[in-house]
Enzyme design. Structure first.
Site, PDB file in Angstrom:
ATOM      1  N   ASN A  51      37.960  38.513  48.024  1.00 52.30           N
ATOM      2  CA  ASN A  51      37.650  37.138  47.694  1.00 52.30           C
ATOM      3  C   ASN A  51      38.794  36.149  47.890  1.00 52.30           C
ATOM      4  O   ASN A  51      38.658  34.916  47.459  1.00 52.30           O
ATOM      5  CB  ASN A  51      36.965  37.157  46.256  1.00 52.30           C
ATOM      6  CG  ASN A  51      38.062  37.699  45.063  1.00 52.30           C
ATOM      7  OD1 ASN A  51      39.334  37.761  45.537  1.00 52.30           O
ATOM      8  ND2 ASN A  51      37.762  37.269  43.999  1.00 52.30           N
TER       9      ASN A  51
ATOM     10  N   GLU B 267      42.231  34.575  40.998  1.00 48.03           N
ATOM     11  CA  GLU B 267      40.947  34.580  41.341  1.00 48.03           C
ATOM     12  C   GLU B 267      40.596  33.040  42.025  1.00 48.03           C
ATOM     13  O   GLU B 267      41.444  32.142  41.653  1.00 48.03           O
ATOM     14  CB  GLU B 267      40.204  34.713  40.294  1.00 48.03           C
ATOM     15  CG  GLU B 267      40.316  36.380  39.623  1.00 48.03           C
ATOM     16  CD  GLU B 267      39.949  37.438  40.730  1.00 48.03           C
ATOM     17  OE1 GLU B 267      39.841  37.257  41.812  1.00 48.03           O
ATOM     18  OE2 GLU B 267      39.567  38.517  39.922  1.00 48.03           O
TER      19      GLU B 267
ATOM     20  N   ASP C 262      51.190  42.184  38.742  1.00 44.10           N
ATOM     21  CA  ASP C 262      50.019  41.984  37.564  1.00 44.10           C
ATOM     22  C   ASP C 262      49.616  43.281  36.766  1.00 44.10           C
ATOM     23  O   ASP C 262      50.361  44.534  37.148  1.00 44.10           O
ATOM     24  CB  ASP C 262      48.830  41.387  38.278  1.00 44.10           C
ATOM     25  CG  ASP C 262      48.434  42.272  39.511  1.00 44.10           C
ATOM     26  OD1 ASP C 262      49.038  43.403  39.758  1.00 44.10           O
ATOM     27  OD2 ASP C 262      47.665  41.822  40.455  1.00 44.10           O
TER      28      ASP C 262
ATOM     29  N   HIS D 123      42.029  36.680  46.738  1.00 40.21           N
ATOM     30  CA  HIS D 123      42.869  36.434  45.638  1.00 40.21           C
ATOM     31  C   HIS D 123      44.237  37.265  45.992  1.00 40.21           C
ATOM     32  O   HIS D 123      44.088  38.322  46.839  1.00 40.21           O
ATOM     33  CB  HIS D 123      42.426  37.121  44.464  1.00 40.21           C
ATOM     34  CG  HIS D 123      42.287  38.524  43.907  1.00 40.21           C
ATOM     35  ND1 HIS D 123      41.267  39.238  43.353  1.00 40.21           N
ATOM     36  CD2 HIS D 123      42.804  39.655  44.465  1.00 40.21           C
ATOM     37  CE1 HIS D 123      41.530  40.547  43.486  1.00 40.21           C
ATOM     38  NE2 HIS D 123      42.386  40.760  44.337  1.00 40.21           N
TER      39      HIS D 123
HETATM   40  C1  GLP Z   1      43.620  44.117  43.195  1.00 45.57           C
HETATM   41  C2  GLP Z   1      45.255  43.487  42.847  1.00 45.57           C
HETATM   42  C3  GLP Z   1      45.981  42.933  44.085  1.00 45.57           C
HETATM   43  C4  GLP Z   1      45.336  43.526  45.350  1.00 45.57           C
HETATM   44  C5  GLP Z   1      43.873  43.367  45.806  1.00 45.57           C
HETATM   45  C6  GLP Z   1      43.361  44.129  46.945  1.00 45.57           C
HETATM   46  O1  GLP Z   1      42.602  43.864  42.306  1.00 45.57           O
HETATM   47  N1  GLP Z   1      45.161  42.935  41.804  1.00 45.57           N
HETATM   48  O2  GLP Z   1      47.282  42.777  43.934  1.00 45.57           O
HETATM   49  O3  GLP Z   1      46.028  42.940  46.689  1.00 45.57           O
HETATM   50  O4  GLP Z   1      43.060  43.500  44.245  1.00 45.57           O
HETATM   51  O5  GLP Z   1      43.268  45.510  46.407  1.00 45.57           O
HETATM   52  P1  GLP Z   1      43.238  46.583  47.476  1.00 45.57           P
HETATM   53  O6  GLP Z   1      44.531  46.711  48.415  1.00 45.57           O
HETATM   54  O7  GLP Z   1      42.742  47.927  46.936  1.00 45.57           O
HETATM   55  O8  GLP Z   1      42.059  46.304  48.330  1.00 45.57           O
END
Ligand code: GLP
Length: 265
Positions: free
Chosen positions: A135, A142, A66, A137
């Site tokens: 959440n 989302e 992404d 995702h």
């Molecule tokens: C982000 C990314 C995801 C990631 C998630 C958790 O916003 N788009 O690919 O897995 O949220 O992030 P983190 O590992 O920093 O908690």
């Protein structure tokens, strides 16, 4: 689905990196799916270590999940920059072999279609590394995302904006509203999926992913339908799971041939 509970972030990373290394050793031109965020940091650290010990990444390709929309690609928190720092510079992939969706593209819909085509033309993702949002995702899919969605523009959930503000001086107004993300259908086409989660903040999402009903309310729950998914979590992230006795029993009795090389007994 295999659930591996490890005692610490470092051990999660060591296990996940060794699974990726196993894939790379078996297929030196493998296509990796790479993730951003704090969860995979220890995985990249261990993968970099394995690279310094001789793991050959010369012909490895990678696709990111992404990117933010409308954020300069050189901004330190753009996923172009994060992937350059964490995957290209740290792990040692060739920059020409790594593709990140372009959130600055003039024609966003065309960029999404190109991204899907590029993944397909590469032969498809062999192993997809994933984190999970608090959440539920995956990528930036989302809650409410179609479980068969493809790469497209999404609006970040307020919860994600709040969570990600820590990368933007704690200022939610600096977090972009929109992103491009591989769809859930796109992610599900990876031949293997490897999700890592660390910390108490992820416990509810991990419980939804592993033991909840499959549904858009917890997008990661679709991984229950993936034929080859490994979920590697630390004890805090596993703290709301109910069936841990079985997961630990299965981990401890894993046949030696199935273990990643670095963890062989
Ligand atoms: C982000 C990314 C995801 C990631 C998630 C958790 O916003 N788009 O690919 O897995 O949220 O992030 P983190 O590992 O920093 O908690």
């Amino acid at each position: 689905m295999e659930i591996i509970i490890m005692p610490s972030d470092n051990e999660v990373g060591r296990y996940a990196a060794s699974l990726m290394a196993k894939e790379i050793s078996a297929k030196p031109n493998a296509v990796l799916g790479v993730a951003t965020g704090s969860s995979p940091e220890s995985t990249y650290k261990h993968l970099a270590q394995l690279t310094s010990e001789g793991l050959d990444l010369t012909n490895i390709k990678a696709f990111a999940l992404d990117e933010y929309v409308g954020m300069d690609l050189d901004h330190p928190e753009s996923y172009h920059s994060v992937i350059r720092r964490e995957v290209v510079e740290r792990v040692g992939l060739s920059p020409d072999n790594v593709r990140v969706p372009n959130g600055m593209a003039e024609d966003i819909a065309a960029e999404c279609a190109d991204y899907e085509r590029d993944i397909k033309e590469s032969g498809g993702v062999d192993i997809q590394l994933l984190g999970i949002g608090s959440n539920g995702h995956i990528g930036f899919n989302e809650p409410g995302s179609s479980l068969v969605s493809r790469t497209r523009i999404k609006t970040l959930a307020p919860k994600t904006v709040k969570d990600n503000a820590r990368f933007f001086d704690g200022d939610e107004s600096k977090v972009p509203v929109h992103c491009l993300t591989q769809g859930i259908g796109t992610i599900m086409e990876a031949r293997k999926v490897l999700l890592v989660a660390i910390g108490k903040n992820k416990a509810k999402a991990v419980a939804g992913l592993v033991e909840g009903p499959i549904g858009t309310f917890c997008p990661a729950s679709i991984l229950q339908m993936h034929p080859n998914a490994t979920i590697v979590v630390d004890e805090e992230a596993a703290s709301e799971l109910k069936n841990t006795e079985y997961y630990n029993y299965a981990r401890d009795n894993m046949p030696n041939w199935q273990r990643p090389e670095t963890l062989k007994a």
